[in-house]
Design a protein around this motif. Structure first.
Motif, mmCIF file in Angstrom:
data_model
loop_
_atom_site.group_PDB
_atom_site.id
_atom_site.type_symbol
_atom_site.label_atom_id
_atom_site.label_comp_id
_atom_site.label_asym_id
_atom_site.label_seq_id
_atom_site.Cartn_x
_atom_site.Cartn_y
_atom_site.Cartn_z
ATOM 1 N N GLY A 200 0.925 -1.180 0.240
ATOM 2 C CA GLY A 200 0.180 0.053 0.031
ATOM 3 C C GLY A 200 0.833 1.201 -0.140
ATOM 4 O O GLY A 200 0.464 1.981 0.786
ATOM 5 N N THR A 201 1.602 1.300 -0.839
ATOM 6 C CA THR A 201 2.775 2.283 -0.772
ATOM 7 C C THR A 201 2.176 3.757 -1.382
ATOM 8 O O THR A 201 2.565 4.719 -0.601
ATOM 9 C CB THR A 201 3.967 2.223 -2.017
ATOM 10 N N ARG A 202 1.315 3.755 -1.829
ATOM 11 C CA ARG A 202 0.425 5.048 -2.382
ATOM 12 C C ARG A 202 -0.334 5.802 -0.923
ATOM 13 O O ARG A 202 -0.575 7.033 -1.075
ATOM 14 C CB ARG A 202 -0.419 4.716 -3.486
ATOM 15 N N LEU A 203 -0.528 4.866 -0.166
ATOM 16 C CA LEU A 203 -1.322 5.267 1.217
ATOM 17 C C LEU A 203 -0.198 5.778 2.352
ATOM 18 O O LEU A 203 -0.700 6.116 3.282
ATOM 19 C CB LEU A 203 -2.224 4.373 1.452
ATOM 20 N N ARG A 204 0.911 5.608 2.167
ATOM 21 C CA ARG A 204 1.906 6.059 3.152
ATOM 22 C C ARG A 204 1.627 7.466 3.402
ATOM 23 O O ARG A 204 1.435 8.438 2.698
ATOM 24 C CB ARG A 204 3.189 5.759 2.695
ATOM 25 N N PRO A 205 1.804 7.890 4.885
ATOM 26 C CA PRO A 205 2.525 7.128 5.989
ATOM 27 C C PRO A 205 1.340 6.306 6.681
ATOM 28 O O PRO A 205 1.717 5.695 7.478
ATOM 29 C CB PRO A 205 2.934 8.078 6.817
#
Length: 246
Positions: free
Chosen positions: A11-16
């Motif tokens: 879920g890299t696009r929702l980091r942090p």
């Protein structure tokens, strides 16, 4: 019928946000995304669900262990991500020799499981799988499909700048065992369903249209929109037709 929920991605696009919570447990209207899926599937005729894990897998296990569905949910940990198709193939023993439902669990989706299964049962003879579709308001961020008079997918454009329409792949499928045979024939460990399977099965993929609700919650903006839209759509029940993929 059994189901496989693809939930291992970071879920890299929702980091942090996803640095501290796996994407499949992100809450929407106070309820974890995975719980929506389990309620939809196990509450409507699916016998058992397998969820693949990787990122923050311990949190998914803890969620499962207190879920009301815990006895019907299995988890499988992937130390190395296999891709959507690779995960399907790796869990062939669980799926068995019958048709199985496979879904990307990073979407928020409301649909009739019995209607989806009936559409698959009534699919054209040539079809070996049925794809859920929806109408998106962001076509360039989705896999856009074109169908023939029988509803078979004859063209598929995966996230192109100027797609030919707005009817999109919802990344929820019912697969016949022949699809797993095809994945196995690729002789690869990592396989992507969208780019390596769907594109090679054109003319053999039936469709089931979700006109109720479907959204990928993969970005902060789409998550915010899902929060607002889903609360409103639940109140309007069958009158809600908002959907998008980002």
């Amino acid at each position: 019928m059994k189901a496989l929920l693809l939930a291992a991605g970071p879920g890299t696009r929702l980091r942090p946000l996803t640095d501290r919570i796996p994407k499949c447990l992100v809450p929407i209207a106070g309820k974890p995304l995975l719980e929506y899926w389990l309620d939809t599937l196990l509450g409507n005729g699916i016998r058992e669900v397998l969820v693949n894990t990787h990122h923050l897998a311990g949190m998914v296990e803890a969620f499962r262990d207190v879920s009301r569905w815990q006895d019907r949910v299995r988890l499988v940990y992937e130390p190395e991500l296999l891709g959507t198709g690779g995960t399907v193939l790796a869990n062939r023993d669980f799926l068995g020799s019958e048709a199985a439902l496979v879904a990307h669990a990073d979407n928020l989706s409301r649909f009739s499981v019995p209607a989806f299964r009936e559409a698959h049962a009534q699919r054209p003879r040539a079809a070996v799988m049925t794809m859920m579709t929806f109408d998106t308001d962001a076509p360039s961020t989705c896999g856009i499909v074109e169908t023939d008079a029988e509803g078979l997918v004859v063209r598929f454009q995966e996230k192109v700048a100027n797609p030919s329409g707005r009817r999109a792949n919802g990344a929820v499928y019912i697969l016949e065992p022949e699809v797993l045979d095809f994945i196995a024939s690729l002789d690869k460990r990592f396989v992507d369903l969208s780019t390596e399977v769907i594109s090679r099965l054109l003319g053999r993929i039936a469709t089931f249209h979700n006109a109720d609700y479907h959204r990928d919650i993969g970005t902060p903006e789409s998550l915010r929109r899902a929060e607002a839209e889903y609360a409103e759509a639940r109140e309007r029940a069958e009158d809600g037709h908002l959907s998008a993929c980002e």
